[in-house]
Design a protein around this motif. Sequence first.
Motif, PDB file in Angstrom:
ATOM      1  N   PRO A   1       0.805  -1.239   0.000  1.00 19.85           N
ATOM      2  CA  PRO A   1       0.000   0.000   0.000  1.00 19.85           C
ATOM      3  C   PRO A   1       0.824   1.269   0.000  1.00 19.85           C
ATOM      4  N   LEU A   2       2.122   1.165   0.332  1.00 21.29           N
ATOM      5  CA  LEU A   2       2.930   2.373   0.384  1.00 21.29           C
ATOM      6  C   LEU A   2       3.623   2.665  -0.937  1.00 21.29           C
ATOM      7  N   VAL A   3       3.535   1.761  -1.900  1.00 23.03           N
ATOM      8  CA  VAL A   3       4.280   1.935  -3.149  1.00 23.03           C
ATOM      9  C   VAL A   3       3.679   3.098  -3.936  1.00 23.03           C
ATOM     10  N   GLY A   4       4.545   4.005  -4.345  1.00 21.87           N
ATOM     11  CA  GLY A   4       4.093   5.116  -5.180  1.00 21.87           C
ATOM     12  C   GLY A   4       3.492   6.277  -4.425  1.00 21.87           C
ATOM     13  N   LYS A   5       3.364   6.172  -3.108  1.00 23.97           N
ATOM     14  CA  LYS A   5       2.836   7.298  -2.336  1.00 23.97           C
ATOM     15  C   LYS A   5       3.967   8.289  -2.091  1.00 23.97           C
ATOM     16  N   THR A   6       3.691   9.553  -2.318  1.00 22.99           N
ATOM     17  CA  THR A   6       4.711  10.568  -2.096  1.00 22.99           C
ATOM     18  C   THR A   6       4.194  11.628  -1.134  1.00 22.99           C
ATOM     19  N   VAL A   7       5.148  12.296  -0.494  1.00 17.20           N
ATOM     20  CA  VAL A   7       4.820  13.389   0.409  1.00 17.20           C
ATOM     21  C   VAL A   7       5.116  14.686  -0.321  1.00 17.20           C
ATOM     22  N   PRO A   8       4.126  15.540  -0.532  1.00 19.26           N
ATOM     23  CA  PRO A   8       4.428  16.824  -1.196  1.00 19.26           C
ATOM     24  C   PRO A   8       5.185  17.744  -0.256  1.00 19.26           C
ATOM     25  N   LEU A   9       6.353  18.191  -0.716  1.00 18.14           N
ATOM     26  CA  LEU A   9       7.172  19.088   0.089  1.00 18.14           C
ATOM     27  C   LEU A   9       6.865  20.531  -0.283  1.00 18.14           C
ATOM     28  N   LYS A  10       6.917  21.403   0.704  1.00 15.45           N
ATOM     29  CA  LYS A  10       6.840  22.856   0.512  1.00 15.45           C
ATOM     30  C   LYS A  10       5.535  23.300  -0.160  1.00 15.45           C
ATOM     31  N   GLU A  11       4.464  22.535   0.002  1.00 15.29           N
ATOM     32  CA  GLU A  11       3.173  23.004  -0.511  1.00 15.29           C
ATOM     33  C   GLU A  11       2.078  22.468   0.390  1.00 15.29           C
ATOM     34  N   GLY A  12       0.849  22.846   0.087  1.00 17.25           N
ATOM     35  CA  GLY A  12      -0.260  22.448   0.948  1.00 17.25           C
ATOM     36  C   GLY A  12      -0.479  23.477   2.035  1.00 17.25           C
TER      37      GLY A  12
END
Lengths: 111, 166
Positions: free
Chosen positions: B115-126
């Motif tokens: 389930p974690l494959v391909g999940k990314t954390v957006p940096l410097k936004e949001g």
Amino acid sequence: MPIQYYIYFCLALFSIGVVGVLTRRNAIIVFMCIELMLNAVNLLLVAFSKMYNGLALQNGASATAGIDAQIFVFFIMVVAAAEVSIGLAIIVMMYRNTHSIDINFLNRLKN
Amino acid sequence: MNVLEIIFYALSAFALVCAIMVLISKNPIHSVLWLILVFFAISGHYILLNAQFLAIVNIIVYAGAIMVLFLFVIMLINVKKDSEPQKQLFVKLIGVIAGGSFLTLSISLVKQAMPLVGKTVPLKEGTIGLIHPLGKALFNDYVVPFEISSVLFLSAMVGAVLIGKK
């Protein structure tokens, strides 16, 4: 940044805290290692919150999805502050009674 | 490799080195100072994730209040540097082996997790880390836990005074 890198980093920080709790005998250092573990968990919660928020934004859900994790981090900090004040009071009391902060003195929990 | 990833790796390496120095320094005051550096690195991570409120709270509460409390207690009870008894070498070795096996086991689990494959954390936004949405959530949905935490603080204060007076 892939989420796995954050998980690896937080696991490494958590393991350093575990090793510190297992290997040191100074009660204050043990306590500081517990704070280190709490901080690793906090960072992981924030990383998962941002990951969930990014996924929700891609799917067109509400913009504040995933904000609960950051509120949890806030409450973890609240509980940690209360815990530190009580714990350090106990360490000072223990030092007053035994003139040592070696945790091996406490392994019988009496006297 | 862009600049954000470089900042991520630099902050992570800095935090890990400082965390190891917390363990291996003999003087407890040096341990406290290294731990403050770890907290600053973690605050840098929060800023990288655009969780600005938590970054500031982390510096104020942890590096400001809690670590000053630790320093205060260390100076109060005056631990001599050579009076700290060391654990036996094989106990230390077993501790390091236990921590290392926990780390390798968890990393191998995370590596296999589909389930974690391909999940990314957006940096410097949001925007969820800013004060405005956090304050709205805290005082609308989480107002009861917020008030209960004030009772928790009151009881912690009473308990600390009670323990300290004996």
